[in-house]
Design an enzyme around this catalytic site. Sequence first.
Site, mmCIF file in Angstrom:
data_model
loop_
_atom_site.group_PDB
_atom_site.id
_atom_site.type_symbol
_atom_site.label_atom_id
_atom_site.label_comp_id
_atom_site.label_asym_id
_atom_site.label_seq_id
_atom_site.Cartn_x
_atom_site.Cartn_y
_atom_site.Cartn_z
ATOM 1 N N HIS A 1 12.241 -4.531 -46.098
ATOM 2 C CA HIS A 1 13.010 -5.739 -45.771
ATOM 3 C C HIS A 1 14.512 -5.459 -45.755
ATOM 4 C CE1 HIS A 1 9.357 -8.238 -46.405
ATOM 5 N NE2 HIS A 1 9.127 -7.381 -47.386
ATOM 6 N N SER B 1 -5.945 8.076 4.150
ATOM 7 C CA SER B 1 -5.383 6.745 4.365
ATOM 8 C C SER B 1 -4.269 6.560 3.350
ATOM 9 C CB SER B 1 -6.463 5.675 4.155
ATOM 10 O OG SER B 1 -5.890 4.390 4.012
ATOM 11 N N SER B 2 -3.308 5.727 3.681
ATOM 12 C CA SER B 2 -2.299 5.389 2.663
ATOM 13 C C SER B 2 -2.967 4.855 1.409
ATOM 14 C CB SER B 2 -1.328 4.330 3.210
ATOM 15 O OG SER B 2 -0.668 4.796 4.361
ATOM 16 N N SER C 1 35.811 4.160 -29.864
ATOM 17 C CA SER C 1 36.531 2.932 -29.541
ATOM 18 C C SER C 1 37.747 3.259 -28.700
ATOM 19 C CB SER C 1 36.962 2.208 -30.822
ATOM 20 O OG SER C 1 37.813 1.121 -30.530
ATOM 21 N N ASN D 1 30.903 6.427 -33.074
ATOM 22 C CA ASN D 1 29.673 5.640 -32.994
ATOM 23 C C ASN D 1 28.445 6.529 -32.809
ATOM 24 O OD1 ASN D 1 31.210 3.294 -33.151
ATOM 25 N ND2 ASN D 1 31.389 3.101 -30.931
ATOM 26 N N SER E 1 0.812 -1.212 0.000
ATOM 27 C CA SER E 1 0.000 0.000 0.000
ATOM 28 C C SER E 1 0.845 1.261 0.000
ATOM 29 C CB SER E 1 -0.901 0.017 1.243
ATOM 30 O OG SER E 1 -0.091 0.006 2.415
ATOM 31 N N GLY E 2 2.148 1.125 0.251
ATOM 32 C CA GLY E 2 2.996 2.302 0.386
ATOM 33 C C GLY E 2 2.829 3.006 1.712
ATOM 34 N N HIS F 1 0.900 16.079 15.245
ATOM 35 C CA HIS F 1 0.850 14.620 15.181
ATOM 36 C C HIS F 1 0.822 14.140 13.728
ATOM 37 C CE1 HIS F 1 -0.327 10.464 15.983
ATOM 38 N NE2 HIS F 1 0.008 10.690 17.265
#
Length: 445
Positions: free
Chosen positions: A173, A124-125, A303, A311, A89-90, A114
Site C-alpha cells: 500500500h 488470394s489477399s 528540466s 529525471n 482484407s488488405g 503479370h
Amino acid sequence: MQTSQPAHKDLLYKEQTSLALENFQISGLPMPSTFIHALALLKACAAKANAEHAGLDSEIAIDIQRAAMEVAEGQHDNAFMVDVFQTGSGTSTNMNANEVIATLAGHKLGRPVHPNDHVNMGQSSNDVIPSAIHVSATIAISQELVPALQSLMSAIDAKSLVYRDTVKTGRTHLMDAMPITLGQELSGWSKQIQQAISRLVEVLPRISTLALGGTAVGTGINTHPDFAAAACQNLSQLTGLRFVPADNYFAAISSQDTAVEVSGHLNTLAVSLMKICNDLRWMNSGPLTGLGEISLQKLQAGSSIMPGKVNPVIPEAVAMVCAQVMGYHQSITIAGQSGNFQLNTMLPLIGYNLLSSLTLLTNGINALTHKAIVTMQANSQKMAKSLSMNPILVTALNNRVGYEKGALIAKAAYEQERPVVDVAAEMTDIPLDELRDLLDPKSMT
C-alpha cells in the site's frame, strides 16, 4: 491537397496501387516495413512452390523470387505507401506487392510478368494477408522480442545476485512493511519477465501456422493441393523458423484469434513492464525527499528551468510504450471480432497494431535493460538507515509480546523517531542481545 502521381510507367507499382493511394488518403501511415518484408518472403516462396507443382514458368518463377527477395531485404520500401486504413482484407497492400514484384521481375526477365497471374498465382489477399501477419509476428517474436526479454532477465538476475544481501524496507500500500532484500525484490521482476517469455514461446506454434492455401474463402479454389505445404517448407528453409499450413482454413481466414492471443500476451507484458518501471521511479525518487533507494544513470537534464534536476527518463519512456501497447491491444480486440462469415475485415489494422506493439516493446526493453537496469546502483546506507527506524520490525516480536504490546512499541518508536530495538528494550523484559537477534532485519528476509 492531393498531389498528382507520376505516370505508371515510371513507378514500380501500377494501377491498383495508384487507385489505393488516391482512395485511402486517411492517416498517412503505411503498413510497417516488417509486414511488407514478410509479405515479400511469402511471394518468393509461393513462386517457387508454383514452379514446382503448378506449372509456373521456371524463368518467371526465378525472377519473381529474386525481385521478392529485394523487397524482403528492404530495397524498395518507398514503393509501399498504401494507407493502413484501406479495404479490410488488405487487398490494396497485396496488389501493391504483386505489382512491384511483377515490375521488378519483368525488368530482369525482359518480358512482362503479370501481378495477378504470376506473382499472385494460387493466392488470394484473403489468405496472403493473414499469413503475412503471422509470418511477420513470428519473426519479430523469435528474433527480436524474446532475445530482448532474455537480455533484460539476465541483467535483472545479475543485479539480484549483486544485491542478494542488501536489506531494505518492504512496502505494501506504499507504506512500510516487513524487510526484504533488494535481490528478492528484483527476483520478482525476473520472474515476471520469465513468464512473459514462456507465454510468447508457447504461442509460437499457433502464430506460425498460416492461412496460405485457403485462397478466397477457405476452400483452396485455384491453388494446387501441394502448394501450401511446399510454400511453407520453402519459407521454413528461408527463415530458419518452422511454418506450417493451417489444418482448417475456414478458421484461419475468417478469424484472427491467434493474433488477438499474441496481442494479449503483449498486453500482459506491458503490464509487467509498467510495474517494473514504476517501481524504478519510486525507488529512484528524491534525491532528498523521496525514497532514494537506488540511483539511475544520469542521462540528460531533467528540466529546462530547474538546474541540476535529473529525471528517470527511461522508465518514463517505457511506461508510455506500455500504455500505447495497451491501447493497441484494445483496437486489436475489437478488430479481431470483425470476422464476418468467411473473412476478417480489419486485417491491416490488426497487422499494423500487432507489429507496432512488437517493435515498441523490443526497443523499449532494450533501452530499459542497457540504460536503467545494467547501470542502476543501490544506495545501501540510506536503505539501512531507513530500515533501522521502521516500526514494522516489531512484527518479529508478536510471538513473544503479542500484537497489542507490539503495536504500542511500534507507535512509540514512530512518535519518538527512535530505533525499535531501543524502545522494545525499555518496554519489555527481553534481554537486549536477544532483541537484537529477533529484530535483525536480515533474519526476517
